[in-house]
Design a protein around this motif. Structure first.
Motif, PDB file in Angstrom:
ATOM      1  N   SER A 196       8.340  -8.760   0.523  1.00 51.42           N
ATOM      2  CA  SER A 196       7.922 -10.369   0.850  1.00 51.42           C
ATOM      3  C   SER A 196       7.558 -10.937  -0.348  1.00 51.42           C
ATOM      4  CB  SER A 196       6.910 -10.401   2.147  1.00 51.42           C
ATOM      5  OG  SER A 196       5.577  -9.903   1.388  1.00 51.42           O
ATOM      6  N   ALA A 197       7.153 -12.353  -0.268  1.00 52.40           N
ATOM      7  CA  ALA A 197       6.429 -12.907  -1.565  1.00 52.40           C
ATOM      8  C   ALA A 197       5.079 -12.527  -1.637  1.00 52.40           C
ATOM      9  CB  ALA A 197       6.789 -14.499  -1.316  1.00 52.40           C
ATOM     10  N   ALA A 198       4.524 -11.917  -0.916  1.00 49.59           N
ATOM     11  CA  ALA A 198       3.047 -11.309  -0.829  1.00 49.59           C
ATOM     12  C   ALA A 198       2.933  -9.947  -1.623  1.00 49.59           C
ATOM     13  CB  ALA A 198       2.307 -11.430   0.724  1.00 49.59           C
ATOM     14  N   ASP A 199       4.078  -9.244  -1.726  1.00 58.68           N
ATOM     15  CA  ASP A 199       4.122  -8.031  -2.582  1.00 58.68           C
ATOM     16  C   ASP A 199       3.494  -8.189  -3.698  1.00 58.68           C
ATOM     17  OD1 ASP A 199       5.215  -7.299  -0.213  1.00 58.68           O
ATOM     18  OD2 ASP A 199       6.854  -6.374  -0.932  1.00 58.68           O
ATOM     19  N   LEU A 200       2.684  -7.095  -4.174  1.00 54.64           N
ATOM     20  CA  LEU A 200       2.390  -6.991  -5.665  1.00 54.64           C
ATOM     21  C   LEU A 200       3.127  -6.302  -6.330  1.00 54.64           C
ATOM     22  CD1 LEU A 200      -0.024  -8.083  -7.507  1.00 54.64           C
ATOM     23  CD2 LEU A 200      -1.473  -6.205  -6.634  1.00 54.64           C
ATOM     24  N   VAL A 201       3.734  -6.680  -7.429  1.00 53.12           N
ATOM     25  CA  VAL A 201       4.545  -6.033  -8.537  1.00 53.12           C
ATOM     26  C   VAL A 201       4.035  -5.699  -9.787  1.00 53.12           C
ATOM     27  CG1 VAL A 201       6.801  -5.597  -9.304  1.00 53.12           C
ATOM     28  CG2 VAL A 201       6.585  -6.362  -7.223  1.00 53.12           C
ATOM     29  N   THR A 202       4.151  -4.682 -10.320  1.00 56.38           N
ATOM     30  CA  THR A 202       3.573  -4.355 -11.567  1.00 56.38           C
ATOM     31  C   THR A 202       4.267  -3.594 -12.333  1.00 56.38           C
ATOM     32  OG1 THR A 202       2.287  -2.466 -10.912  1.00 56.38           O
ATOM     33  CG2 THR A 202       1.256  -4.604 -10.764  1.00 56.38           C
ATOM     34  N   ILE A 203       4.279  -3.536 -13.829  1.00 51.51           N
ATOM     35  CA  ILE A 203       5.131  -2.634 -14.719  1.00 51.51           C
ATOM     36  C   ILE A 203       3.956  -1.571 -15.247  1.00 51.51           C
ATOM     37  CG2 ILE A 203       6.650  -2.390 -16.608  1.00 51.51           C
ATOM     38  CD1 ILE A 203       6.325  -5.979 -15.366  1.00 51.51           C
ATOM     39  N   ASN A 204       4.237  -0.412 -15.317  1.00 54.84           N
ATOM     40  CA  ASN A 204       3.397   0.459 -15.678  1.00 54.84           C
ATOM     41  C   ASN A 204       3.467   1.002 -17.181  1.00 54.84           C
ATOM     42  OD1 ASN A 204       5.188   2.426 -15.748  1.00 54.84           O
ATOM     43  ND2 ASN A 204       4.394   3.628 -13.770  1.00 54.84           N
ATOM     44  N   ALA A 205       2.681   1.909 -17.919  1.00 53.87           N
ATOM     45  CA  ALA A 205       3.005   2.140 -19.202  1.00 53.87           C
ATOM     46  C   ALA A 205       4.251   2.907 -19.519  1.00 53.87           C
ATOM     47  CB  ALA A 205       1.658   2.793 -19.537  1.00 53.87           C
ATOM     48  N   SER A 206       4.874   3.547 -18.496  1.00 52.37           N
ATOM     49  CA  SER A 206       6.198   4.332 -18.678  1.00 52.37           C
ATOM     50  C   SER A 206       7.349   3.282 -18.476  1.00 52.37           C
ATOM     51  CB  SER A 206       6.085   5.552 -17.640  1.00 52.37           C
ATOM     52  OG  SER A 206       4.994   6.277 -17.898  1.00 52.37           O
ATOM     53  N   GLY A 207       7.170   2.383 -18.115  1.00 48.68           N
ATOM     54  CA  GLY A 207       8.255   1.336 -17.852  1.00 48.68           C
ATOM     55  C   GLY A 207       8.710   1.219 -16.329  1.00 48.68           C
ATOM     56  N   GLN A 208       8.073   1.881 -15.534  1.00 45.85           N
ATOM     57  CA  GLN A 208       8.404   1.850 -14.213  1.00 45.85           C
ATOM     58  C   GLN A 208       7.927   0.496 -13.535  1.00 45.85           C
ATOM     59  OE1 GLN A 208       6.406   5.544 -13.018  1.00 45.85           O
ATOM     60  NE2 GLN A 208       8.385   6.599 -12.572  1.00 45.85           N
ATOM     61  N   LEU A 209       8.803  -0.034 -12.866  1.00 49.53           N
ATOM     62  CA  LEU A 209       8.385  -1.236 -11.684  1.00 49.53           C
ATOM     63  C   LEU A 209       7.831  -0.664 -10.728  1.00 49.53           C
ATOM     64  CD1 LEU A 209       8.812  -4.039 -12.308  1.00 49.53           C
ATOM     65  CD2 LEU A 209      10.922  -4.035 -10.971  1.00 49.53           C
ATOM     66  N   ILE A 210       6.686  -1.095 -10.114  1.00 49.90           N
ATOM     67  CA  ILE A 210       6.010  -0.527  -9.065  1.00 49.90           C
ATOM     68  C   ILE A 210       5.768  -1.717  -8.062  1.00 49.90           C
ATOM     69  CG2 ILE A 210       3.991   0.634  -8.405  1.00 49.90           C
ATOM     70  CD1 ILE A 210       5.302   2.262 -10.514  1.00 49.90           C
ATOM     71  N   ASN A 211       5.933  -1.387  -6.895  1.00 47.10           N
ATOM     72  CA  ASN A 211       5.597  -2.617  -5.953  1.00 47.10           C
ATOM     73  C   ASN A 211       4.662  -1.944  -4.743  1.00 47.10           C
ATOM     74  OD1 ASN A 211       5.940  -5.036  -4.292  1.00 47.10           O
ATOM     75  ND2 ASN A 211       7.290  -3.988  -2.764  1.00 47.10           N
ATOM     76  N   ARG A 212       3.596  -2.908  -4.409  1.00 42.07           N
ATOM     77  CA  ARG A 212       2.601  -2.631  -3.378  1.00 42.07           C
ATOM     78  C   ARG A 212       2.804  -3.608  -2.393  1.00 42.07           C
ATOM     79  NH1 ARG A 212       0.488  -1.352  -8.377  1.00 42.07           N
ATOM     80  NH2 ARG A 212      -0.724   0.508  -8.342  1.00 42.07           N
ATOM     81  N   PRO A 213       3.513  -3.226  -1.358  1.00 39.40           N
ATOM     82  CA  PRO A 213       3.792  -3.995  -0.130  1.00 39.40           C
ATOM     83  C   PRO A 213       2.601  -4.661   0.641  1.00 39.40           C
ATOM     84  CG  PRO A 213       4.218  -1.922   0.439  1.00 39.40           C
ATOM     85  CD  PRO A 213       4.024  -1.835  -0.922  1.00 39.40           C
ATOM     86  N   SER A 214       2.600  -5.800   0.822  1.00 40.18           N
ATOM     87  CA  SER A 214       1.403  -6.528   1.433  1.00 40.18           C
ATOM     88  C   SER A 214       1.449  -6.073   2.834  1.00 40.18           C
ATOM     89  CB  SER A 214       1.781  -7.973   1.477  1.00 40.18           C
ATOM     90  OG  SER A 214       0.767  -8.536   2.406  1.00 40.18           O
ATOM     91  N   THR A 215       0.293  -5.915   3.161  1.00 41.63           N
ATOM     92  CA  THR A 215       0.030  -5.082   4.580  1.00 41.63           C
ATOM     93  C   THR A 215      -1.055  -6.139   5.367  1.00 41.63           C
ATOM     94  OG1 THR A 215      -1.924  -3.933   3.805  1.00 41.63           O
ATOM     95  CG2 THR A 215       0.434  -2.854   4.249  1.00 41.63           C
ATOM     96  N   GLY A 216      -1.146  -7.289   4.813  1.00 39.52           N
ATOM     97  CA  GLY A 216      -2.036  -8.399   5.390  1.00 39.52           C
ATOM     98  C   GLY A 216      -3.487  -8.410   5.091  1.00 39.52           C
ATOM     99  N   ASN A 217      -3.950  -9.656   5.401  1.00 37.71           N
ATOM    100  CA  ASN A 217      -5.412  -9.710   4.861  1.00 37.71           C
ATOM    101  C   ASN A 217      -6.068  -9.286   3.796  1.00 37.71           C
ATOM    102  OD1 ASN A 217      -7.955 -10.751   5.618  1.00 37.71           O
ATOM    103  ND2 ASN A 217      -8.654  -8.487   6.761  1.00 37.71           N
TER     104      ASN A 217
END
Length: 567
Positions: free
Chosen positions: A330-351
């Protein structure tokens, strides 16, 4: 919101006046108008949800108490995604970059079309419903039966001439005023341009809302008093827009306000259930502003609008997909790039909470910026990546998981630019890209699907920023630019849905320790907006912007060392 019955069509209405606690309408100069935050006075918003019925029994001033028909879904649930290569959905091309993304799981079962979601009711503020005198009837069978995949699968706005419709609205309003022994209003092309811009904006977004600051807009030409009325219909009968306003106490008062002596009208056509959208701005002036004409068309009120880089080359409206298995849900997911170049997603679970971190890609260590956006408007979230080697690539998202092979949208030279991606243009549902060069020139690049991004237009100059982010900061329905300057301050460049940002004094936010901004939607509630900020000491915060200003910051739990935010 007001709704009235008509034998051949369904219509909806909305009105807003310059508010004064004593009189109900403000009649002083704009600089003395009451100070209001967006969301306090306006914009009053009604999102047109999926079709269905709602029990009006017990609602204030509703006579029938019967179920009311609701508008069609803004994003239809029955439109299938077009196969790659078909018109409107370009095929893949170009060589993949040195990055990999998680691949979808294989399956031997046949694809199954997603089930349509449950249909939520249409919502309107009680203050709007209080003026409702007649519950809206069910739309005619021809209207509901025609909601086919084909009719709902294109861009909302239809570029037909509105000249005759605007003249009809103008003449009907003045005929009504004269019948009540009032002076007719005159017409001003500048006021009309403001009304037309807003009509296009709400029609393209399928949302009925008022421009909260219409009386302070420079195109209002410094009036003494003013008001705004809106109506939409399922047919193209412009005269009936005026009839609807006449039947509503609040709207009728604006049509017959003796202080108003100038108006401007905007009419937009769409290919959705509500096919005509009308916005009229009324203003009163002590001295008529230069350029006032006696009627639409006089003094060049209807020149065809010049084409701009905002005009959509392809019309898209995505299907509603089940993204529970997608890399980005969703558009609420938090996406980051870590020091190893991996793309990480933390899906929104509301609130303001997020699920466990999940690797959705790797080899992004040489990415200057990664943007998550539905670039091709197929319903799944894609990765638009700016690489330090100067390339710009796209990984198209797959609803069942993973991403397609990358496509190169630009080769060489992109590493020197500072980019932001989003819906900058109000009349174009495809995301666009804005780019700032080292000389301070801001460019708009139109979305060419999977084609090369080469055409551009200059929209501003004199900017200085090390990072850009696009978000609706002031909650007016238009995307804005947050520019992180080299001294750490963040400057606001408000958008107006057109190529150039607004010309005005710039609000500056003191975020000296902010290194990254990620716009997010639906984190606190459906259609809410906000930003995640990457701050000093490995802190990531969420700030809500739904009220039109920064509110309710909260830290997001997680380990953020060595991670930077995607946008």
């Amino acid at each position: 919101m007001k709704k009235f019955a008509a034998p051949a069509a369904v219509a909806m209405l909305c009105a807003l006046a310059l508010v004064s606690p004593a009189a109900g309408m403000y009649s002083g100069p704009p600089e003395n108008a009451p100070s209001v935050q967006a969301g306090a006075l306006g914009p009053r918003t009604v999102t047109l949800g999926p079709s269905g019925t709602a029990d009006d029994g017990g609602a204030p001033d509703v006579e029938t108490g019967t179920g009311s028909p609701l508008a069609p879904a803004v994003e239809p649930v029955i439109t299938p995604a077009s196969p790659a290569g078909e018109e409107g959905t370009p095929g893949t091309a170009g060589a993949p970059p040195a990055a990999t993304v998680a691949a979808p799981e294989t399956t031997t079962s046949e694809p199954i079309a997603p089930e349509p979601p449950s249909l939520p009711p249409l919502w309107a503020p009680e203050s709007e419903l209080a003026h409702n005198k007649t519950a809206a009837p069910a739309p005619p069978a021809s209207a509901t039966e025609s909601l086919t995949t084909e009719s709902l699968g294109t861009e909302a706005l239809v570029p037909d001439s509105n000249t005759a419709a605007i003249l009809t609205v103008f003449n009907e309003i003045n005929k009504y005023r004269v019948s009540k022994d009032l002076a007719p209003v005159k017409y001003h092309p500048t006021v009309a341009s403001m009304a037309q811009e807003w009509s296009n904006s709400i029609a393209s977004r399928d949302v009925i809302e008022h421009r909260a600051s219409f009386w302070t807009d420079p195109r209002a030409l410094n009036p003494n008093s003013g008001g705004e009325v809106i109506a939409i219909r399922t047919d193209r009968d412009a005269a009936q827009l005026v009839e609807w306003w006449k039947k509503s106490e609040g709207h009728n008062a604006m049509l017959l306000d003796p202080r108003f002596n100038v108006m401007g009208a905007g009419i937009s056509y769409t290919n959705n259930l509500f096919t005509i959208w009308g916005v009229v701005n009324f203003f009163g002036y002590t001295t008529l502003p230069a350029g006032t004409v006696t009627s639409p068309g006089g003094g060049g009120a209807f020149p065809p609008p010049p084409p701009t880089m905002c005009d959509p080359a392809v019309k898209h409206m995505p299907p509603t997909l089940d993204l529970s298995s997608a890399a980005i849900n969703s558009a609420a997911d938090l996406v980051t790039i870590n020091a190893s170049g991996q793309l990480i997603n933390r899906p929104s679970t509301g609130n303001r909470t997020f699920g466990a971190a999940k690797v959705i890609g790797s080899d992004f260590g040489t990415a200057k910026e990664v943007f998550t956006t539905d670039w091709d408007r197929d319903g799944a979230y894609d990765l638009l990546t700016q690489w330090t080697n100067g390339d710009l690539t796209l990984h198209r998202g797959i609803a069942t998981g993973g991403f397609q092979a990358s496509v190169t949208l630009g080769s060489g030279g992109w590493e020197t630019l500072t980019l932001a991606v989003g819906g900058w243009c109000a009349n174009n549902r495809l995301p666009q890209l804005v780019a700032l060069d080292t000389a301070g020139n801001l460019y708009l690049y139109p979305n060419k699907g999977l084609g090369d991004l080469s055409a551009r237009t200059t929209v501003a100059s004199g900017l200085a920023a090390r990072k850009l982010s696009m978000v609706d900061y002031d909650a007016d329905g238009f995307q804005d630019l947050l520019a992180i300057r080299f001294d750490g301050g963040v400057q606001l460049y408000r958008g107006a849905g057109t190529p150039a940002p607004r010309v005005e004094a710039r609000l500056t936010v003191d975020w000296t320790d902010v290194t990254g901004i990620r716009p997010l939607r639906d984190v606190t509630a459906l259609n809410s907006t906000g930003v995640a900020l990457r701050r000093a000491n490995d802190v990531v915060q969420y700030w809500d912007l739904s009220s039109g200003s920064l509110a309710s910051p909260s830290n997001i739990t997680g380990s953020w060392a060595g991670q930077r935010l995607a946008q």
